[in-house]
Design an enzyme around this catalytic site. Structure first.
Site, PDB file in Angstrom:
ATOM      1  CE  LYS A  79      -4.052   1.796   2.562  1.00 20.20           C
ATOM      2  NZ  LYS A  79      -4.926   1.571   3.727  1.00 20.20           N
TER       3      LYS A  79
ATOM      4  CB  SER B 253      -8.305   3.300   2.611  1.00 17.40           C
ATOM      5  OG  SER B 253      -7.466   2.682   3.564  1.00 17.40           O
TER       6      SER B 253
ATOM      7  CB  SER C 243      -8.453   0.426   5.468  1.00 21.73           C
ATOM      8  OG  SER C 243      -9.207   1.606   5.485  1.00 21.73           O
TER       9      SER C 243
END
Ligand SMILES: [Mg+2]
Ligand SMILES: [Zn+2]
Lengths: 480, 100, 471
Positions: free
Chosen positions: C75, C150, C174
């Site tokens: 990420k 996310s 997330s």
């Protein structure tokens, strides 16, 4: 200075101090880059210091220990504590928050004693981190206001600080100066900080208000940028008078932060309460509580050195000097009281030993090179009037230059042969005969006349006579 | 719970956060925040007087490091990432007034 | 597609090369990345270098790490030295950190091959990856739908076969929610078991890094590598990583599984049906289903949306255009701050900064932030009571399957409701994971969330493995 020397009409000064000291650690409060003054800009930086995204703080154990030393030396209670974020934007504050202690500081409820048994309460002494350093360029004055741009060095950012907050117990500018001086002496003795005000490792913010005794405290102003002990006194005197004049002129004091300008000797508005920041304090989620084990606190307490006040008392007692006087303060501050003890232990005249050290050993540190027995010998020569005090001073310089030696031999080399009492008496008689007018006046009780007589004797002896011994002889002759 | 959030409060908060909002944005933000805060009133019904706030998910204490120096980041590598730098330092525009 | 454990086994014994494995993944990226947009940056060159080195090590008979040759995506909120780390925000676009996050160091040491930095909702704030400043990520299973968020890019990367595994961060769901929406496994470990050092903070007391993988065993393997004490993170639990792979075959016989009787409303019926199927499967495997009450669950959303923005408002104050990232020049300092932050942050980030600043500000602290911390305690206490009676708890991961783009963007609260089942564990600091368990009415995957108490990862993985066997 007497109490309230600057304040007319019964106004009473009320002062509280917030003193920031940088701790003498090797590394920063929350990261492992160096805590070192004077390095090239931005060479002691790491992700935490710069507030880089993803960086996390880890508490420096030695900083905690030094803070505990300060707290214990100030008679504080050491307690479980936490860290908060104080949020505000400023370019030298890398994370846009300062990690500090808020409702649960490490040290609380202590006190510091000033000469004359004046007790100044210590509200708290808490841990926090320092900011970086901005330098302002362009404009006219090099000050923040009106500059063209600023450059920022983060070497100082994250340096461990202890903020020591006094209670508003200080009533005169002289007390404030004594407080800062005493605090500084304590910090040095416990090894917590080098406490150099000129380098900013000890910085004072002064809260000043005035009121009439028996009425509530007045509105206070906080004065920043007070960078020497002398400025502490000057800034307070100026600010107190400014507030009194303002009130007596029909105005009111606004709560504000003011800036001390050492050059002009004035304070000026930095920011008012209305535009004060809302710091949005909240518990720092990246740190966990600090709960000092009792065993650790006990260990730190046990390892504390004897504090300056106690050392001054001991020294004063040993040497027969004033414990609140300059000599005791200076010698202890330099850590030379042990040395004085050695000189006295070697048979030195106690009073002369301490005075010699105070006057001549300013740059010798805690372990002067002159062997204690040599300095002791010199004090004896002077005490026994084998040399005059002027000659003793010369010999003291010789002794320091040579790093020690046989003072009797040094005196001989300089031709300082001692004048015996018989020779001195003859000189005194000669002087009385030569200055009958002065002698008469002296006998009539006019002490000033003594000067002319002693002067005449010093002249005739070519400086070899000891002024003190001469005075003693003159006094005894007058009594007859 | 405090009364509904006003546009003035939103503007004040935006200043605190150093976010400049146009009047339109402030208007929109006010209504969005008001909607959320309204939703968040559900906890007003709870009696929380005897509840200790929870600030830490895992109860650690006394996490400390030894006072040992490690090497600094390379200044050039860091300054290369800065929006403006000069003489080994970070450069910023001047501060106008004392409102900092 | 190969599993992570198969790649490690093959690369280690020489039957596969890291280079071949990597090229296969790069090939899939080449084929589909332009439509999916899982990555902000594909680091093909560095990845090839790493793979070559691992192959050379294997050839030379050197010992290789526990993730030798595994293509992994990160990420884009984890710091990678010299490699752009943007948090999908304009304010950090182009920023090359001068240091590696602890997880990145651990991955490199274990022989993983980092293939790129994945897209996310800006600063991890969102549930659909639509808040990325660089455009949304598409769900590889249906590109008209969101991948969740996310960590949408990380979930999509594994789902699309761009990487054998990826790392995400989970502040309110997330990792788990996008795992559910993309049909992969996603784990949020116990707060404090995976170092946060180098993870760009959103909400410090809630953030945790965790893995995305295509199955439970891979997740256990990867989590074992990235867990463990880190002296650089004061909130890191001083314990070695828990053994997880070893428990996967243990089954659930005799385990007590919690069914929440007062689950918040709003869950789609097809998702609830899958939850019931999960309970049935576990019952069949010898577990007991026990009803538990979590009365404070309904207040979680409020507590979370006060606490997370409050911490975020402080964490994101450092983006001021002074030391790194982007600046909008202005005549004076405060104007520069405001212009930089105005231009650099997207809508949702600004909204949360505003909300958080307000919740912490003088006069409102007690009513909002202070109260939220107390509600957090209530939730934690509820869980503590429940875990006296059960070993794990099962809930849906998300109230719905993957939704269509734009369907929730104009209503922040509707978007926030996506996290209603995942938020409670973040508040409590507990572990939880999402396991794919069949599909919903739209044929999109449904994730079942397995919750456990602090350090209860072994129980959680036993149940997850059983669900996987049953699905
Ligand atoms: Mg202060
Ligand atoms: Zn301070």
């Amino acid at each position: 200075m007497s109490d309230n020397a600057v304040l007319p009409n019964g106004w009473q000064l009320v002062v509280g101090l917030e003193v920031h000291v940088e701790l003498a650690t090797k590394t920063k409060m929350f990261s492992a880059s160096a805590n070192r003054f004077g390095d090239e800009p931005n060479t002691n930086i790491d992700p935490v210091t710069l507030g880089l995204p993803g960086a996390l703080p880890v508490l420096n154990k030695h900083a905690v220990e030094l803070a505990m030393r300060i707290g214990l030396a100030l008679n504080c209670k050491v307690q479980p504590c936490t860290f908060h974020r104080k949020n505000y934007f400023y370019p030298d504050l890398p994370k846009a928050y300062q990690i500090t202690q808020y409702d649960h500081p490490l040290n609380i409820d202590g006190f510091l004693m000033l000469p004359g048994e004046v007790r100044i309460g210590i509200e708290r002494a808490h841990l926090e981190e320092d900011t970086g350093k901005s330098t302002h360029f362009g404009g006219t004055s090099g000050r923040i206001h009106g500059s063209d741009y600023s450059l920022i060095d983060f070497n100082r950012a994250g340096v461990p600080l202890v903020e020591i907050v006094s209670r508003p117990d200080i009533r005169t500018s002289e007390q404030a100066r004594q407080y800062v001086a005493e605090l500084r002496a304590i910090l040095l003795v416990v090894g917590a900080s080098d406490a150099k005000m000129e380098e900013g490792s000890m910085r004072c913010d002064v809260n000043v208000s005035v009121h009439k005794p028996g009425t509530p405290f007045g509105t206070r102003c906080e004065i920043k940028n007070v960078n020497s002990i002398r400025s502490v006194g000057r800034a307070i005197d100026y600010e107190a008078r400014r507030q009194v004049d303002l009130i007596e002129g029909g105005g009111t004091v606004r709560q504000e932060t003011r800036h001390w300008d050492d050059a002009s000797g004035r304070t000026e508005t930095l920011r008012t309460k209305e535009d004060a920041d809302d710091y949005r304090y909240f518990l720092e989620p990246d740190l966990v509580p600090l709960v000092p084990e009792q065993s650790w606190v006990d260990q730190v307490r046990a390892a504390l050195p004897v504090l300056p006040a106690a050392r001054r008392n001991e020294l004063a007692e040993l040497c027969g000097i004033d414990k609140d006087g300059e000599s005791a303060f200076v010698v202890v501050e330099r850590g030379q009281d042990d040395y004085v003890r050695q000189v006295v232990g070697n048979g030195g005249d106690p009073r002369r030993s301490v005075i010699y050290v105070q006057q001549a050993f300013a740059d010798q540190g805690a372990a002067p090179k002159v062997p204690a027995k040599d300095l002791a010998a010199l004090t004896i020569l002077e005490r026994d009037a084998k040399v005059t005090s002027t000659q003793a001073k010369t010999l003291l310089t010789d002794l320091i230059e040579a790093g020690g030696g046989d003072v009797v031999a040094m005196a001989a080399k300089r031709g300082f042969e001692a004048l015996d009492t018989g020779a001195l008496e003859a000189m005194v008689d000669a002087a009385i005969a030569a200055e009958p007018g002065a002698w008469q006046k002296y006998c009539d009780g006019e002490e000033k006349a003594l000067g002319a007589l002693v002067g005449a004797i010093m002249k005739s002896s070519k400086g070899k006579a000891d002024g003190k011994a001469v005075t003693t002889i003159l006094q005894s002759k007058r009594k007859k | 719970m405090p009364e509904q959030i006003s546009k003035e409060t939103v503007v004040k908060v935006s200043r605190l956060a150093r976010l400049s909002l146009s009047p339109d944005q402030a208007e929109k933000m006010t209504s969005q925040l008001a909607g959320m805060l309204e939703h968040f009133r559900d906890i007003d019904a709870l009696d929380l007087s005897a509840v200790e706030p929870m600030t830490q998910p895992y109860p650690l204490k006394n996490v400390m490091r030894e006072d040992v120096e490690m090497t600094s980041l390379d200044r050039q590598e860091v300054l290369d990432q800065a929006p403006a730098a000069e003489s080994g330092r970070f450069r910023v525009p001047p501060t106008i007034g004392f409102d900092v | 597609m190969q599993k992570l454990v198969e790649i490690v086994a093959g690369v280690t014994d020489g039957s596969l090369t890291a280079t071949a494995v990597l090229e296969e993944h790069l090939g899939r990226i080449q084929a589909r990345e332009s439509e999916i947009h899982a990555f902000n940056l594909v680091t093909a060159d560095q990845a090839r270098e790493t793979a070559t080195k691992i192959d050379a090590d294997v050839k030379a008979g050197k010992k290789v790490g526990a993730l030798a040759g595994v293509p992994i995506a990160l990420k884009d909120n984890m710091c990678t030295r010299g490699i752009e780390t943007t948090c999908s925000s304009k304010i950090l676009q182009g920023w090359k950190p001068p240091y590696d996050a602890t997880v990145v160091t651990k991955l490199r040491q274990a022989g993983a091959v980092v293939v790129g930095k994945t897209n996310l909702d800006e600063f991890a704030m969102g549930s659909s990856t639509e808040n990325s400043a660089f455009g949304p990520t598409k769900n590889p299973l249906d590109i008209s739908r969101v991948p969740g968020g996310s960590s949408g890019g990380s979930a999509a990367a594994v789902s699309a076969g761009f990487a054998a595994a990826s790392l995400g961060s989970d502040t309110g769901g997330s990792i788990r929610q996008p795992a559910a929406l993309c049909g992969v496994v996603g784990v949020k470990p116990t707060y404090g078991t995976v170092s946060r050092y180098g993870l760009v903070a959103f909400a410090s007391s809630l953030d945790q890094i965790g893995p995305f993988t295509s199955d439970v065993r891979d997740a256990a393997t990867l989590l074992e590598v990235i867990s463990g004490h880190d002296p650089m993170d004061s909130t890191s639990i001083p314990q070695a990583a828990t053994s997880l792979v070893s428990v996967l075959e243990h089954g659930v016989k005799g385990m007590r599984i919690g069914r929440v009787t007062d689950l918040p409303e709003g869950c789609e019926p097809d998702v609830l049906a899958r939850l019931e199927a999960a309970f049935d499967a576990l019952r069949k495997a010898g577990a007991t289903i026990v009803d538990v009450k979590l009365p404070s669950l309904q207040y979680c959303l409020t507590a979370y949306y006060l606490i997370a923005p409050a911490e975020a408002s402080s964490n994101l104050a450092r983006y001021d255009g002074v030391r790194y990232g982007n600046r909008v020049e202005a005549a004076d300092l405060n104007a520069m701050y405001a212009a930089t932050r105005e231009a650099g942050f997207g809508e949702e980030v600004k909204r949360r900064i505003m909300l958080g600043t307000y919740a912490l500000s003088a006069g409102y602290f007690d009513a909002y932030y202070g109260k939220a911390l107390k509600v957090r305690r209530l939730i934690s206490d509820d869980f503590a009571r429940a875990y006296k009676d059960v070993d794990t708890i099962l809930t849906p991961t998300s109230p719905s399957t993957a939704f269509k783009f734009g369907s929730k963007t104009d209503n922040p609260l509707a978007m926030y409701l996506c996290d209603v089942f995942t938020i409670p564990t973040n508040l409590a600091g507990h572990p939880a994971m999402s396991v794919p368990f069949g599909v919903g009415a739209d044929s999109m995957p449904v994730g079942i969330q397995v919750l456990a108490t602090t350090m209860g990862e072994q129980a959680m993985f036993k149940v997850a493995a059983e669900l996987e066997r049953a699905s």
